[in-house]
Design a protein around this motif. Structure first.
Motif, mmCIF file in Angstrom:
data_model
loop_
_atom_site.group_PDB
_atom_site.id
_atom_site.type_symbol
_atom_site.label_atom_id
_atom_site.label_comp_id
_atom_site.label_asym_id
_atom_site.label_seq_id
_atom_site.Cartn_x
_atom_site.Cartn_y
_atom_site.Cartn_z
ATOM 1 N N TYR A 121 0.834 -1.201 0.000
ATOM 2 C CA TYR A 121 0.000 0.000 0.000
ATOM 3 C C TYR A 121 0.875 1.260 0.000
ATOM 4 C CZ TYR A 121 -3.696 3.207 1.594
ATOM 5 O OH TYR A 121 -4.578 4.243 1.699
ATOM 6 N N GLN A 174 2.522 1.619 -3.408
ATOM 7 C CA GLN A 174 1.588 2.109 -4.437
ATOM 8 C C GLN A 174 1.347 3.614 -4.307
ATOM 9 O OE1 GLN A 174 -1.727 -0.422 -3.620
ATOM 10 N NE2 GLN A 174 -0.812 -2.137 -4.741
ATOM 11 N N HIS A 175 1.309 4.105 -3.069
ATOM 12 C CA HIS A 175 0.940 5.511 -2.862
ATOM 13 C C HIS A 175 2.121 6.458 -2.806
ATOM 14 C CE1 HIS A 175 -2.892 3.601 -1.987
ATOM 15 N NE2 HIS A 175 -3.425 4.796 -2.249
#
Ligand code: ADP
Length: 411
Positions: free
Chosen positions: A255, A258-259
């Motif tokens: 996560y 991805q960010h």
């Protein structure tokens, strides 16, 4: 001069070579207190230097950009000046990763060097540095037995249930991906000292040892053998540490990647260098600084200490389930030996195991003392100061004695 480990003036040199630093200690075979200790730092950089601590006095020598070989040459020159070099009859080296190959310390031979090299992919930052130290010492002192002492060796007794990751088996078979554990030299030393201190039956006892320094790990020791530990393939798994995260959901890392666009190297660096007490507190990786800040109301510092002790107690409870009886939880390392606050907050969570803090004894326990910090005795909570360098010296003496008694030459 024919000098062997059995000679009364025999000296043992212990070397701990990191990627840009080198720690050393010189022992007489008969004495646990080192005669000389020191540290070479910033090796390979223009400001590299080596420091010697002798009889309470400290001296510093600039190395002018020298790397490991230069630092070892400066060390040997200092030993020569002090008149000790001729008495050095064995050298012990800390080696971080021994993979599945090394279950105990080993006399260094060309074949052993190849085996250590084969473990480099498992510890790409540490083993090559350890090998630099070994090779430089073999060149500097070619006729003296040298011994490798592995951080992982003590944990090779872990059962398969404790060391396998629940990943496809091919990664273990083909790449050696499994839990190895670290700090084994410290855990082994402390386990032996705790067994003596508590007068435990060598064939029937159980300990959980928490080694809490800049790196932190806890180990379940059953009848002297490691049966489970918190670190894994690398020293990143398990407890919260100074700058390392310990356990974290890999989904959280996906996560974050991805960010933020962090790649694998970026994630690795963040988890090893920016996390743990430092990441949580946004202040420091140093426990003393955090305790002082928390006392003055710094919320980040207080929460870092809360997460650290919560995770530690949870792991201690889990490790106890690998034992058939629990005689003691043992605290060691800079934090474990000195921080009454960390011990108090951790022991407060161990009531379910029947461990009950002795607040007075706990407050007085610091600065290298050993003893009980619980009122309860079965199980107890105790402090035992660690001494990895002395343990390395002891292994070195034991293996060098084999050469003396058998006349074997390894080199
Ligand atoms: P390393 O893993 O590098 O050998 P140490 O075992 O020396 O590290 O432990 C360093 C940690 O011990 C630091 O977080 C330091 O703040 C902590 N420490 C040392 N003395 C105390 C103390 N009196 N109170 C709390 N923490 C301490």
């Amino acid at each position: 001069m024919d000098l062997s480990i059995a000679t009364p003036h025999a000296l043992i040199l212990v070397i701990n070579c990191g990627s840009s630093s080198l720690k050393f200690a010189l022992y007489s075979a008969a004495r646990r207190e080192p005669l000389l200790v020191g540290l070479a730092e910033r090796l390979g950089a223009p400001e590299s230097s080596i420091r010697f601590d002798l009889d309470g006095a400290r001296s510093l020598v600039k190395l002018e950009g020298a790397a490991h070989a230069g630092a070892l040459a400066a060390l040997l020159e200092q030993l020569q000046k002090l008149g000790w070099l001729k008495n050095v009859c064995a050298v012990g080296h800390r080696v971080v990763h021994g993979g599945e190959h090394f279950t105990a310390s080993a006399l260094i031979t060309p074949a052993i060097i190849n085996d250590i090299e084969a473990c480099c992919p498992l510890a790409p930052l540490h083993n090559p540095a350890n090998l630099l130290g070994i090779r430089a010492m073999l060149e500097g002192m070619p006729n003296i037995p040298q011994v490798a002492v592995f951080d992982t060796a003590f944990h090779q007794t872990m059962p398969v249930a404790a060391y396998l990751y629940a990943l496809p088996r091919r990664y273990q078979r083909e790449l050696g991906v499994r839990r190895y554990g670290f700090h084994g030299t410290s855990h082994r030393y402390v386990a032996g000292e705790a067994e003596r201190f508590l007068e435990l039956d060598p064939a029937d006892h159980g300990l959980v040892i928490a080694h809490l320094g800049n790196g932190c790990s806890a180990t379940a020791v059953k009848n002297g053998a490691s049966v489970d530990t918190t670190m894994g393939l690398t020293p990143l798994e398990g407890l919260v540490m100074g700058t390392r995260s310990g356990d974290v959901d890999f989904g959280a890392l996906c996560y974050i990647a991805q960010h933020t666009g962090l790649d694998l190297a970026g994630l690795d660096s963040m988890l090893n260098k920016e996390s743990g007490l430092l990441g949580l507190s946004e202040l420091s990786n140093d426990c003393r600084t955090l305790e002082a800040a928390a006392a003055e109301g710094h919320q980040g510092a207080a929460e870092a200490i809360a997460v650290f002790t919560h995770r530690l107690a949870r792991h201690i409870g889990g490790l106890a389930m690998s034992l058939s009886r629990l005689d003691a939880v043992v605290f060691t390392g800079g934090i474990g030996e000195n921080s009454s606050l960390i011990r108090k907050l951790t022991i407060a969570r161990l009531g379910v195991l029947g461990i009950d803090l002795d607040p007075v004894a706990n407050d007085q326990m610091k600065g290298g003392k050993s003893g009980f910090v619980s009122r309860s005795r079965q199980p107890a909570a105790i402090v035992i100061p660690t001494d990895e360098e002395w343990m390395i010296a002891c292994d070195t003496i034991a293996l060098a004695e084999i050469i003396t008694t058998t006349g074997l030459s390894t080199l």
